[in-house]
Design an enzyme around this catalytic site. Structure first.
Site, PDB file in Angstrom:
ATOM      1  N   CYS A  12     -43.304  30.610  62.031  1.00  0.00           N
ATOM      2  CA  CYS A  12     -43.931  29.778  60.820  1.00  0.00           C
ATOM      3  C   CYS A  12     -43.879  28.270  61.287  1.00  0.00           C
ATOM      4  O   CYS A  12     -44.489  27.589  60.869  1.00  0.00           O
ATOM      5  CB  CYS A  12     -43.024  29.722  59.693  1.00  0.00           C
ATOM      6  SG  CYS A  12     -42.971  31.577  59.230  1.00  0.00           S
TER       7      CYS A  12
ATOM      8  N   HIS B  21     -45.460  24.625  55.459  1.00  0.00           N
ATOM      9  CA  HIS B  21     -45.865  25.832  55.647  1.00  0.00           C
ATOM     10  C   HIS B  21     -45.786  26.444  54.321  1.00  0.00           C
ATOM     11  O   HIS B  21     -44.640  26.617  53.660  1.00  0.00           O
ATOM     12  CB  HIS B  21     -44.819  26.352  56.679  1.00  0.00           C
ATOM     13  CG  HIS B  21     -44.625  27.827  56.718  1.00  0.00           C
ATOM     14  ND1 HIS B  21     -45.810  28.652  56.747  1.00  0.00           N
ATOM     15  CD2 HIS B  21     -43.742  28.816  56.388  1.00  0.00           C
ATOM     16  CE1 HIS B  21     -45.614  30.003  56.685  1.00  0.00           C
ATOM     17  NE2 HIS B  21     -44.146  29.952  56.369  1.00  0.00           N
TER      18      HIS B  21
ATOM     19  N   ASN C 285     -48.332  34.427  52.741  1.00  0.00           N
ATOM     20  CA  ASN C 285     -47.788  33.594  53.887  1.00  0.00           C
ATOM     21  C   ASN C 285     -48.413  33.986  55.320  1.00  0.00           C
ATOM     22  O   ASN C 285     -48.591  35.193  55.501  1.00  0.00           O
ATOM     23  CB  ASN C 285     -46.482  34.006  53.760  1.00  0.00           C
ATOM     24  CG  ASN C 285     -45.535  33.243  54.962  1.00  0.00           C
ATOM     25  OD1 ASN C 285     -45.886  32.797  56.104  1.00  0.00           O
ATOM     26  ND2 ASN C 285     -44.517  32.839  54.670  1.00  0.00           N
TER      27      ASN C 285
HETATM   28  N1  ACO Z   1     -41.459  44.719  44.017  1.00  0.00           N
HETATM   29  C1  ACO Z   1     -40.501  45.086  43.482  1.00  0.00           C
HETATM   30  N2  ACO Z   1     -39.226  44.865  43.629  1.00  0.00           N
HETATM   31  C2  ACO Z   1     -38.814  44.360  44.969  1.00  0.00           C
HETATM   32  C3  ACO Z   1     -39.730  44.073  45.836  1.00  0.00           C
HETATM   33  C4  ACO Z   1     -41.158  44.084  45.645  1.00  0.00           C
HETATM   34  N3  ACO Z   1     -41.966  43.649  46.444  1.00  0.00           N
HETATM   35  N4  ACO Z   1     -38.866  43.649  46.773  1.00  0.00           N
HETATM   36  C5  ACO Z   1     -37.697  43.759  46.576  1.00  0.00           C
HETATM   37  N5  ACO Z   1     -37.498  44.400  45.313  1.00  0.00           N
HETATM   38  C6  ACO Z   1     -36.347  44.601  44.289  1.00  0.00           C
HETATM   39  C7  ACO Z   1     -35.181  44.865  45.352  1.00  0.00           C
HETATM   40  O1  ACO Z   1     -35.086  46.249  45.855  1.00  0.00           O
HETATM   41  C8  ACO Z   1     -34.005  44.451  44.378  1.00  0.00           C
HETATM   42  O2  ACO Z   1     -33.959  45.642  43.443  1.00  0.00           O
HETATM   43  P1  ACO Z   1     -32.406  46.011  43.179  1.00  0.00           P
HETATM   44  O3  ACO Z   1     -31.777  45.014  42.347  1.00  0.00           O
HETATM   45  O4  ACO Z   1     -32.395  47.323  42.429  1.00  0.00           O
HETATM   46  O5  ACO Z   1     -31.566  46.249  44.541  1.00  0.00           O
HETATM   47  C9  ACO Z   1     -34.500  43.350  43.632  1.00  0.00           C
HETATM   48  O6  ACO Z   1     -36.188  43.592  43.620  1.00  0.00           O
HETATM   49  C10 ACO Z   1     -34.227  42.085  43.886  1.00  0.00           C
HETATM   50  O7  ACO Z   1     -34.249  41.852  45.153  1.00  0.00           O
HETATM   51  P2  ACO Z   1     -33.624  40.602  45.768  1.00  0.00           P
HETATM   52  O8  ACO Z   1     -33.799  40.535  47.234  1.00  0.00           O
HETATM   53  O9  ACO Z   1     -32.485  40.244  45.072  1.00  0.00           O
HETATM   54  O10 ACO Z   1     -34.694  39.693  45.318  1.00  0.00           O
HETATM   55  P3  ACO Z   1     -34.613  38.020  45.099  1.00  0.00           P
HETATM   56  O11 ACO Z   1     -34.664  37.511  43.809  1.00  0.00           O
HETATM   57  O12 ACO Z   1     -33.686  37.564  46.145  1.00  0.00           O
HETATM   58  O13 ACO Z   1     -36.111  37.670  45.614  1.00  0.00           O
HETATM   59  C11 ACO Z   1     -37.429  37.058  47.737  1.00  0.00           C
HETATM   60  C12 ACO Z   1     -36.771  38.284  46.994  1.00  0.00           C
HETATM   61  C13 ACO Z   1     -38.447  36.906  47.053  1.00  0.00           C
HETATM   62  C14 ACO Z   1     -37.690  37.593  49.171  1.00  0.00           C
HETATM   63  C15 ACO Z   1     -36.441  35.808  47.820  1.00  0.00           C
HETATM   64  O14 ACO Z   1     -35.121  36.296  48.355  1.00  0.00           O
HETATM   65  C16 ACO Z   1     -36.930  34.748  48.275  1.00  0.00           C
HETATM   66  O15 ACO Z   1     -37.679  34.176  47.638  1.00  0.00           O
HETATM   67  N6  ACO Z   1     -36.505  34.530  49.551  1.00  0.00           N
HETATM   68  C17 ACO Z   1     -37.253  33.363  50.267  1.00  0.00           C
HETATM   69  C18 ACO Z   1     -37.909  34.173  51.652  1.00  0.00           C
HETATM   70  C19 ACO Z   1     -39.360  33.915  51.618  1.00  0.00           C
HETATM   71  O16 ACO Z   1     -39.996  33.947  50.910  1.00  0.00           O
HETATM   72  N7  ACO Z   1     -39.484  33.985  52.851  1.00  0.00           N
HETATM   73  C20 ACO Z   1     -40.893  33.817  53.408  1.00  0.00           C
HETATM   74  C21 ACO Z   1     -41.190  34.260  54.664  1.00  0.00           C
HETATM   75  S1  ACO Z   1     -40.162  33.514  55.954  1.00  0.00           S
HETATM   76  C22 ACO Z   1     -40.792  32.061  55.998  1.00  0.00           C
HETATM   77  O17 ACO Z   1     -42.135  32.026  56.169  1.00  0.00           O
HETATM   78  C23 ACO Z   1     -39.984  31.052  56.556  1.00  0.00           C
END
Ligand code: ACO
Length: 331
Positions: free
Chosen positions: A113, A258, A288
């Site tokens: 990224c 980004h 992304n």
């Molecule tokens: N659709 C539906 N449910 C989902 C999905 C999906 N696509 N993906 C995960 N889940 C579920 C999980 O299985 C979990 O279920 P559970 O509670 O039954 O175990 C639940 O949703 C919550 O999962 P978490 O991982 O706790 O979700 P969180 O609220 O942390 O959100 C996310 C995940 C969006 C990835 C968050 O951690 C985030 O915003 N992270 C930032 C990372 C990011 O966006 N990186 C971008 C790419 S890297 C970069 O460019 C730098």
């Protein structure tokens, strides 16, 4: 010493639009979950025959057109991608051929990224020393073919999209124009928090059926861990660029982060204390696109006049490695 001025920007997005509703046909997910967690409404997926290098070439043609240049006027190519056409050679070489060029140097950048901002700093150094006068800098990705588009891979798969962006940089003697400062960072302790483990030469054998079965051929992300570091490093590296040049956040006309995730961008904007319109986002349209997200954003901002002559623009990135970087540019 010369400064590096951006004289052309371009982008290429594949035609195929994939909405959150389309993803719901492939995996257990929902439009609501994706929108709320990431801000993404739709993304583009490359069509048959559309490769990273080909999309990079299309974005380059647009950037060269804006610059009023022909491909032959380019002295050097820098290509940033984490999804090259081939493991080797890098995509700069096939892109050179798509542009009808031979002989000029083509350097691939592997900084995920942060690839485009690393590329900007690299181009700037070549121009500063006088080694090259005009450089084509490209960020392009085809993620869609490397994602696990089933429920198993949904946490990563819903975030990424395909696309390409390019800029043309040229030497200027005006020291108040162009790239004013660049700041590059990495911390390899976090490699395994956001990576594509296999196939790779750290594994023996390099590739196996087991890797496919255990899913290590798909990208892995510890989402919460990435979030925590991203929201700290983005503002830190932006402040670093401002401090170096004596500017404050008030002086900046546009921050282009980004496009990682809308929630990350929102947190960064709040931490910087900037109004919403000064922190660009288009993640809702394209998802992304890693190394391509900043040049695509630049292209849109120039197209609609949000960036114009004399605008002070701050590019900032955070990604796998971890790597993070910034570049402050007087347009
Ligand atoms: N659709 C539906 N449910 C989902 C999905 C999906 N696509 N993906 C995960 N889940 C579920 C999980 O299985 C979990 O279920 P559970 O509670 O039954 O175990 C639940 O949703 C919550 O999962 P978490 O991982 O706790 O979700 P969180 O609220 O942390 O959100 C996310 C995940 C969006 C990835 C968050 O951690 C985030 O915003 N992270 C930032 C990372 C990011 O966006 N990186 C971008 C790419 S890297 C970069 O460019 C730098």
């Amino acid at each position: 010493m010369y400064n590096s001025k951006v004289i052309g920007v371009g982008k290429y997005l594949p035609e195929q639009v994939v909405t959150n509703f389309d993803l719901m046909k492939m995996m257990e997910t929902s439009d609501e979950w994706i929108k709320e967690r990431t801000g993404i409404v739709e993304r583009r997926f490359a069509g048959e025959g559309e490769t990273t290098s080909l999309m990079g070439a299309e974005a380059s043609k647009e950037a060269l057109k804006m610059a009023g240049l022909q491909p032959e006027d380019v002295d050097f190519i820098i290509f940033a991608t984490l999804s090259p056409d081939y493991y080797f050679p890098g995509s700069g070489c096939p892109m050179q051929t798509h542009l009808g060029l031979t002989g000029i140097g083509a350097l691939d950048i592997r900084n995920q990224c942060s690839g485009f901002v690393y590329g900007m700093a690299t181009a700037d150094q070549f121009i500063k020393t006088g080694m090259y006068q005009t450089i084509l800098l490209v960020g392009a990705e085809v993620h869609s073919r490397g994602l696990n588009l089933s429920t198993e891979g949904r946490d990563v798969a819903v975030i990424f999209g395909d696309g390409a962006g390019a800029v043309v940089l040229t030497a200027t003697e005006d020291e108040n124009k162009g790239v004013l400062t660049s700041h590059l960072h990495a911390d390899g302790r976090h490699v395994e928090k956001l990576w594509l483990e296999n196939p790779g030469s750290a594994s023996n054998p390099y590739v196996s059926k087991e890797m496919i079965d255990n899913g290590s051929v798909y990208p892995y992300m510890n989402g919460r861990y990435v979030f925590k570091h991203a929201v700290t490093k983005f503002p830190e590296v932006i402040h670093e660029a401002l401090q170096k040049t004596g500017y404050s956040t008030d002086d900046v006309d546009m921050v282009i982060p980004h496009q990682a995730n809308e929630r990350i961008t929102e947190a960064v904007q709040q931490r910087l204390g900037l109004p919403r319109e000064k922190v660009f986002r288009n993640i809702h349209k394209y998802g992304n696109t890693t190394a391509a997200s900043i040049p695509i954003a630049l292209s849109e901002c120039v197209e609609d006049g949000r960036i114009k002559q004399d605008s002070l623009v701050c590019l900032a990135s955070f990604g796998s490695g971890f790597t993070w970087a910034s570049s402050l540019i007087r347009w």
